[in-house]
Design a protein around this motif. Structure first.
Motif, PDB file in Angstrom:
ATOM      1  N   THR A   1     -57.604  12.340  49.659  1.00 49.98           N
ATOM      2  CA  THR A   1     -57.439  11.357  50.730  1.00 49.98           C
ATOM      3  C   THR A   1     -58.811  10.883  51.194  1.00 49.98           C
ATOM      4  O   THR A   1     -59.691  11.691  51.490  1.00 49.98           O
ATOM      5  N   ILE A   2     -58.981   9.571  51.246  1.00 54.08           N
ATOM      6  CA  ILE A   2     -60.211   8.983  51.763  1.00 54.08           C
ATOM      7  C   ILE A   2     -59.846   8.250  53.050  1.00 54.08           C
ATOM      8  O   ILE A   2     -59.023   7.331  53.042  1.00 54.08           O
ATOM      9  N   THR A   3     -60.454   8.671  54.155  1.00 53.48           N
ATOM     10  CA  THR A   3     -60.166   8.049  55.452  1.00 53.48           C
ATOM     11  C   THR A   3     -60.999   6.770  55.610  1.00 53.48           C
ATOM     12  O   THR A   3     -61.939   6.521  54.846  1.00 53.48           O
ATOM     13  N   ASN A   4     -60.654   6.001  56.612  1.00 55.59           N
ATOM     14  CA  ASN A   4     -61.422   4.790  56.915  1.00 55.59           C
ATOM     15  C   ASN A   4     -62.888   5.142  57.169  1.00 55.59           C
ATOM     16  O   ASN A   4     -63.789   4.468  56.664  1.00 55.59           O
ATOM     17  N   ARG A   5     -63.113   6.216  57.920  1.00 60.49           N
ATOM     18  CA  ARG A   5     -64.486   6.640  58.215  1.00 60.49           C
ATOM     19  C   ARG A   5     -65.224   7.009  56.920  1.00 60.49           C
ATOM     20  O   ARG A   5     -66.357   6.585  56.703  1.00 60.49           O
ATOM     21  N   GLU A   6     -64.589   7.797  56.069  1.00 59.96           N
ATOM     22  CA  GLU A   6     -65.231   8.221  54.817  1.00 59.96           C
ATOM     23  C   GLU A   6     -65.544   7.026  53.917  1.00 59.96           C
ATOM     24  O   GLU A   6     -66.614   6.968  53.296  1.00 59.96           O
ATOM     25  N   PHE A   7     -64.616   6.077  53.861  1.00 57.79           N
ATOM     26  CA  PHE A   7     -64.824   4.877  53.052  1.00 57.79           C
ATOM     27  C   PHE A   7     -66.049   4.110  53.534  1.00 57.79           C
ATOM     28  O   PHE A   7     -66.913   3.721  52.741  1.00 57.79           O
ATOM     29  N   GLU A   8     -66.146   3.899  54.834  1.00 60.70           N
ATOM     30  CA  GLU A   8     -67.268   3.140  55.395  1.00 60.70           C
ATOM     31  C   GLU A   8     -68.572   3.933  55.331  1.00 60.70           C
ATOM     32  O   GLU A   8     -69.642   3.351  55.116  1.00 60.70           O
ATOM     33  N   GLU A   9     -68.501   5.257  55.490  1.00 63.29           N
ATOM     34  CA  GLU A   9     -69.708   6.089  55.367  1.00 63.29           C
ATOM     35  C   GLU A   9     -70.268   6.017  53.953  1.00 63.29           C
ATOM     36  O   GLU A   9     -71.487   5.961  53.766  1.00 63.29           O
ATOM     37  N   GLU A  10     -69.386   6.029  52.958  1.00 69.92           N
ATOM     38  CA  GLU A  10     -69.848   5.939  51.569  1.00 69.92           C
ATOM     39  C   GLU A  10     -70.541   4.601  51.309  1.00 69.92           C
ATOM     40  O   GLU A  10     -71.565   4.545  50.636  1.00 69.92           O
ATOM     41  N   ARG A  11     -69.994   3.541  51.872  1.00 68.21           N
ATOM     42  CA  ARG A  11     -70.628   2.225  51.727  1.00 68.21           C
ATOM     43  C   ARG A  11     -72.011   2.225  52.376  1.00 68.21           C
ATOM     44  O   ARG A  11     -72.973   1.708  51.812  1.00 68.21           O
ATOM     45  N   GLN A  12     -72.132   2.826  53.559  1.00 67.12           N
ATOM     46  CA  GLN A  12     -73.429   2.899  54.236  1.00 67.12           C
ATOM     47  C   GLN A  12     -74.425   3.743  53.435  1.00 67.12           C
ATOM     48  O   GLN A  12     -75.599   3.404  53.353  1.00 67.12           O
ATOM     49  N   ASP A  13     -73.950   4.832  52.842  1.00 68.78           N
ATOM     50  CA  ASP A  13     -74.819   5.669  52.011  1.00 68.78           C
ATOM     51  C   ASP A  13     -75.343   4.890  50.811  1.00 68.78           C
ATOM     52  O   ASP A  13     -76.506   5.042  50.421  1.00 68.78           O
ATOM     53  N   THR A  14     -74.495   4.045  50.237  1.00 68.81           N
ATOM     54  CA  THR A  14     -74.917   3.205  49.111  1.00 68.81           C
ATOM     55  C   THR A  14     -75.988   2.222  49.567  1.00 68.81           C
ATOM     56  O   THR A  14     -77.001   2.037  48.883  1.00 68.81           O
ATOM     57  N   LEU A  15     -75.789   1.600  50.725  1.00 72.06           N
ATOM     58  CA  LEU A  15     -76.777   0.654  51.255  1.00 72.06           C
ATOM     59  C   LEU A  15     -78.083   1.350  51.622  1.00 72.06           C
ATOM     60  O   LEU A  15     -79.157   0.755  51.533  1.00 72.06           O
ATOM     61  N   ARG A  16     -77.987   2.604  52.027  1.00 68.56           N
ATOM     62  CA  ARG A  16     -79.156   3.370  52.456  1.00 68.56           C
ATOM     63  C   ARG A  16     -80.081   3.706  51.274  1.00 68.56           C
ATOM     64  O   ARG A  16     -81.283   3.884  51.453  1.00 68.56           O
TER      65      ARG A  16
END
Length: 178
Positions: A137-152
């Motif tokens: 299960t991927i939550t909304n928070r986890e999905f957005e955190e992963e995107r931020q980690d990619t941008l970082r």
């Protein structure tokens, strides 16, 4: 060198009253050569720290905040409001604005069954045909955190190549439409 100072000039009537002005042609673009983009020896990996702006990194890395555009260009960032990592506070505000329940299910993932089984496959929210044991299960928070980690995770051009990079940019942008 200020980024827009090297753009070719164009004649433009801003108000439509035949009062023409010379303005930078901001629609002119220069693309990083694919060979340069893949040249790992030219770049160092860098993780953007919370709140760090391109200007901060340019000053720290190149000794000049004006080279922020080099960082943006070499990382293919054309919109620093959506393609640059948010601060912790901005991220929390973004989550609260976007989702009514930030810990709700965003999507499910399963492990790839052949080849590299560490690769996860996004199957959306339809779990028909999958056992619960196979689902992550991927939550909304986890999905957005992963995107931020990619941008970082960005790449910084080796300092030894900055002058050459700037010179090439100047040459490519040099032709004025006048």
């Amino acid at each position: 060198m200020a980024y827009f100072s090297r753009f070719p000039l164009m004649v433009y009537d801003v108000a439509g009253n035949e009062n023409y002005k010379l303005l930078p042609d901001i629609l002119k673009r220069v693309k990083l050569r694919s060979g340069l983009r893949s040249g790992s020896f030219l770049f160092d990996a860098y993780d953007v720290i919370d709140g760090e702006k391109p200007e901060d990194i340019a000053f720290k890395w190149f000794g000049d905040a004006e080279y922020h555009w080099v960082i943006l260009m070499t990382n293919n960032v054309s919109d620093r409001y959506h393609q640059w990592p948010m601060t912790f506070g901005q991220f929390n505000t973004f989550l609260a604005d976007k989702y009514s329940n930030i810990d709700a299910v965003h999507h499910y993932e399963i492990a790839q069954t052949s080849g590299d089984t560490s690769i996860k496959i996004d199957i959306g929210t339809d779990t028909t045909g999958y056992s619960e044991a196979d689902l992550t299960t991927i939550t909304n928070r986890e999905f957005e955190e992963e995107r931020q980690d990619t941008l970082r995770s960005i790449r910084l051009l080796d300092f030894a190549y900055v002058d050459q990079f700037v010179l090439e940019f100047r040459n490519l942008m040099g032709a004025s439409v006048l």
